[in-house]
Design an enzyme around this catalytic site. Structure first.
Site, PDB file in Angstrom:
ATOM      1  N   MET A   1      41.500  10.694  34.837  1.00 38.67           N
ATOM      2  CA  MET A   1      41.320  10.593  33.175  1.00 38.67           C
ATOM      3  C   MET A   1      40.354  11.407  33.492  1.00 38.67           C
ATOM      4  SD  MET A   1      43.777   7.998  31.205  1.00 38.67           S
ATOM      5  CE  MET A   1      43.655   6.350  32.869  1.00 38.67           C
TER       6      MET A   1
ATOM      7  N   GLN B   1      39.833  14.639  42.812  1.00 37.05           N
ATOM      8  CA  GLN B   1      41.126  15.921  42.017  1.00 37.05           C
ATOM      9  C   GLN B   1      39.771  17.080  41.747  1.00 37.05           C
ATOM     10  OE1 GLN B   1      42.765  16.079  38.424  1.00 37.05           O
ATOM     11  NE2 GLN B   1      44.332  15.666  39.205  1.00 37.05           N
TER      12      GLN B   1
ATOM     13  N   CYS C   1      46.901  19.499  33.943  1.00 37.51           N
ATOM     14  CA  CYS C   1      46.130  18.869  32.824  1.00 37.51           C
ATOM     15  C   CYS C   1      46.677  20.244  32.766  1.00 37.51           C
ATOM     16  CB  CYS C   1      44.788  19.273  33.673  1.00 37.51           C
ATOM     17  SG  CYS C   1      44.138  19.191  32.119  1.00 37.51           S
TER      18      CYS C   1
ATOM     19  N   HIS D   1      54.208  13.939  36.708  1.00 38.07           N
ATOM     20  CA  HIS D   1      54.749  13.741  35.479  1.00 38.07           C
ATOM     21  C   HIS D   1      55.340  14.578  34.184  1.00 38.07           C
ATOM     22  CE1 HIS D   1      51.939  13.915  31.044  1.00 38.07           C
ATOM     23  NE2 HIS D   1      52.987  12.776  30.836  1.00 38.07           N
TER      24      HIS D   1
HETATM   25  C1  LIG Z   1      41.835  10.930  28.259  1.00 37.42           C
HETATM   26  C2  LIG Z   1      43.015  11.745  29.694  1.00 37.42           C
HETATM   27  C3  LIG Z   1      41.807  12.364  30.588  1.00 37.42           C
HETATM   28  C4  LIG Z   1      42.274  13.041  31.588  1.00 37.42           C
HETATM   29  N1  LIG Z   1      42.662  13.657  32.594  1.00 37.42           N
HETATM   30  C5  LIG Z   1      42.910  14.078  33.492  1.00 37.42           C
HETATM   31  C6  LIG Z   1      42.558  14.566  34.747  1.00 37.42           C
HETATM   32  O1  LIG Z   1      41.307  14.824  34.484  1.00 37.42           O
HETATM   33  N2  LIG Z   1      43.691  15.052  36.296  1.00 37.42           N
HETATM   34  C7  LIG Z   1      45.041  14.811  35.796  1.00 37.42           C
HETATM   35  O2  LIG Z   1      45.448  15.228  36.979  1.00 37.42           O
HETATM   36  N3  LIG Z   1      45.639  14.766  34.460  1.00 37.42           N
HETATM   37  C8  LIG Z   1      44.854  13.768  34.042  1.00 37.42           C
HETATM   38  N4  LIG Z   1      45.429  13.325  31.958  1.00 37.42           N
HETATM   39  C9  LIG Z   1      46.547  12.658  32.358  1.00 37.42           C
HETATM   40  C10 LIG Z   1      47.021  12.105  33.338  1.00 37.42           C
HETATM   41  O3  LIG Z   1      46.453  11.541  34.525  1.00 37.42           O
HETATM   42  C11 LIG Z   1      47.931  11.432  33.539  1.00 37.42           C
HETATM   43  O4  LIG Z   1      49.254  12.506  34.352  1.00 37.42           O
HETATM   44  C12 LIG Z   1      49.296  11.455  31.616  1.00 37.42           C
HETATM   45  O5  LIG Z   1      48.027  10.943  31.009  1.00 37.42           O
HETATM   46  C13 LIG Z   1      50.135  10.871  31.656  1.00 37.42           C
HETATM   47  O6  LIG Z   1      50.212   9.305  32.507  1.00 37.42           O
HETATM   48  P1  LIG Z   1      49.959   8.124  31.333  1.00 37.42           P
HETATM   49  O7  LIG Z   1      51.904   8.249  29.934  1.00 37.42           O
HETATM   50  O8  LIG Z   1      49.451   7.139  32.418  1.00 37.42           O
HETATM   51  O9  LIG Z   1      48.961   8.179  30.738  1.00 37.42           O
HETATM   52  C14 LIG Z   1      43.968  12.968  31.586  1.00 37.42           C
HETATM   53  C15 LIG Z   1      45.077  12.083  30.604  1.00 37.42           C
HETATM   54  C16 LIG Z   1      44.474  11.490  29.727  1.00 37.42           C
HETATM   55  C17 LIG Z   1      44.509  10.686  28.399  1.00 37.42           C
END
Ligand SMILES: Cc1cc2nc3c(=O)[nH]c(=O)nc-3n(C[C@H](O)[C@H](O)[C@H](O)COP(=O)(O)O)c2cc1C
EC number: 1.3.1.-
Length: 357
Positions: free
Chosen positions: A30, A84, A114, A183
């Site tokens: 994240m 990543q 992303c 996801h």
């Molecule tokens: C603030 C934020 C930053 C994120 N940054 C990335 C990232 O750098 N790389 C990535 O693959 N996904 C990123 N994501 C997606 C998360 O890794 C994840 O796939 C997504 O939030 C869904 O999972 P969750 O419902 O458990 O949050 C980000 C999500 C959030 C909320």
């Protein structure tokens, strides 16, 4: 023990190219959140079998410009760690992958999930799911240079008419990818949409490599549902870990059939203030530390009583001292509320914000 929880899974670890991930609960990448300080915090509380860095741009890594290499910081004991990278040029991605491998990544992960403008504008991230041939080319180029395990994180597709994750999963496996995370949302869903994990289940059926299920796993029942409905090898947790930094521990304990931890208001306050102290030490500049604190505070109290007002109060704070005051006040009130004083928040700023919302 744990009568109220669903039954634990039979298998609680998985193998990524010869590395065992145990338990099968993983901290998601994240941006702005999973920096070294946050990952240390989550590991210190316990639970994750694997942690991911935030994403890093392959172009900056390959050109080793700016501070990007300093930002890819991790502790020697942070093992296993996935680093990543994102981008759309196969040669540049391969070059960057070699660099992060040399830095000591246990696993190199390619971002195809992303949806952010910053990443998709350069057609990296989930925009790549619309260009499957290029996506495969990137994987092939990276696989050629990387000897450590290689993984890909993606969404179920670009949009609802193109949920091509199962097909891509198979193609990536054939190119030598060792594991995948999917996801359940598509790129166009951004962070909303109606939950549909079917493409994850289909991908699990199509490949032999492990697939992690991701998206809205926020407690043990949702972890169980993801595993049960898709047959995935484990779960990846993003926002749930910011709302509840003990979530990975809770899921790990559920997997191991161990008792659940009980976390009270004081412990939550301790952890949030500790996080702020550590990011201040690590990032120096007060403004940068305040911004990172706000990023975490956005989610931290979401499931708690008056949590939305807490979020507003902290994220609107102009100064660090103001944010810290709100944190201390909120958790004192929460402590009183937990002790049975259900009027603890009456007439406070949190009460007013809730009424105004
Ligand atoms: C603030 C934020 C930053 C994120 N940054 C990335 C990232 O750098 N790389 C990535 O693959 N996904 C990123 N994501 C997606 C998360 O890794 C994840 O796939 C997504 O939030 C869904 O999972 P969750 O419902 O458990 O949050 C980000 C999500 C959030 C909320």
């Amino acid at each position: 023990m744990n009568e109220q929880l669903p039954p634990s899974p039979e298998k609680i670890s998985y193998d990524v190219g010869g590395i065992t991930i145990s338990p099968a609960v993983v901290l998601a990448p994240m941006e702005g959140v999973t920096n070294i300080v946050f990952r240390r915090l989550i590991r210190s509380l316990g639970g994750p079998g694997l942690t991911y860095t935030e994403f890093f741009p392959s172009k900056s890594i390959a050109e080793t410009q700016g501070k990007v290499l300093d930002e890819i910081a991790f502790d020697p004991e942070e093992y296993p760690i996935a680093i990543q990278i994102f981008g759309r040029d196969p040669a540049v991605m391969a070059e960057a992958a070699a660099v992060v491998q040399d830095l000591g990544a246990t696993i190199v992960d390619i971002n195809m999930g992303c949806p952010s403008k910053k990443v998709c504008a350069r057609s990296g991230g989930s925009a790549l799911m619309r260009e499957p041939e290029l996506a495969v080319e990137i994987v092939r180029a990276v696989r050629k240079v990387v000897t450590v395990p290689l993984t890909v994180k993606m969404r179920t597709g670009y949009d609802h008419d193109n949920k091509n994750a199962p097909e891509l999963a198979w193609r990536f496996q054939e190119e030598g990818v060792d594991a995948l995370t999917i996801h359940w949302r598509t790129k166009v869903d951004l962070y909303s949409g109606v939950r549909d994990v079917t493409p994850i289940a289909e991908a699990v059926q199509r490949v032999k490599i492990p697939v992690l299920g991701n998206g809205d796993v926020v407690d043990v029942p949702s972890a169980h549902a993801m595993m049960q409905e898709t047959g995935c090898a484990g779960v990846m947790i993003g926002r749930g870990a910011v709302q509840d930094p003990w979530l990975l521990l809770k899921i790990a304990r559920w997997m191991r059939n161990e008792p659940q931890p009980v976390i009270n208001a004081r412990e939550r306050e301790r952890v949030l203030l500790l996080y702020h102290e550590k990011i201040s030490e690590a990032f120096g500049a007060e403004r940068a530390a305040l911004n990172r604190l706000k990023m975490v505070a956005k989610y931290f109290a979401e499931p708690l009583v008056f949590g939305k007002s807490f979020r507003k109060a902290v994220t609107r704070s102009q100064e660090t001292s103001e944010a810290l005051d709100h944190i201390r006040t909120y958790f004192s009130l929460l402590e009183a509320w937990e002790a049975g004083d259900l009027g603890a928040f009456d007439g406070t700023i949190f009460d007013e914000m809730e009424a105004a919302a």
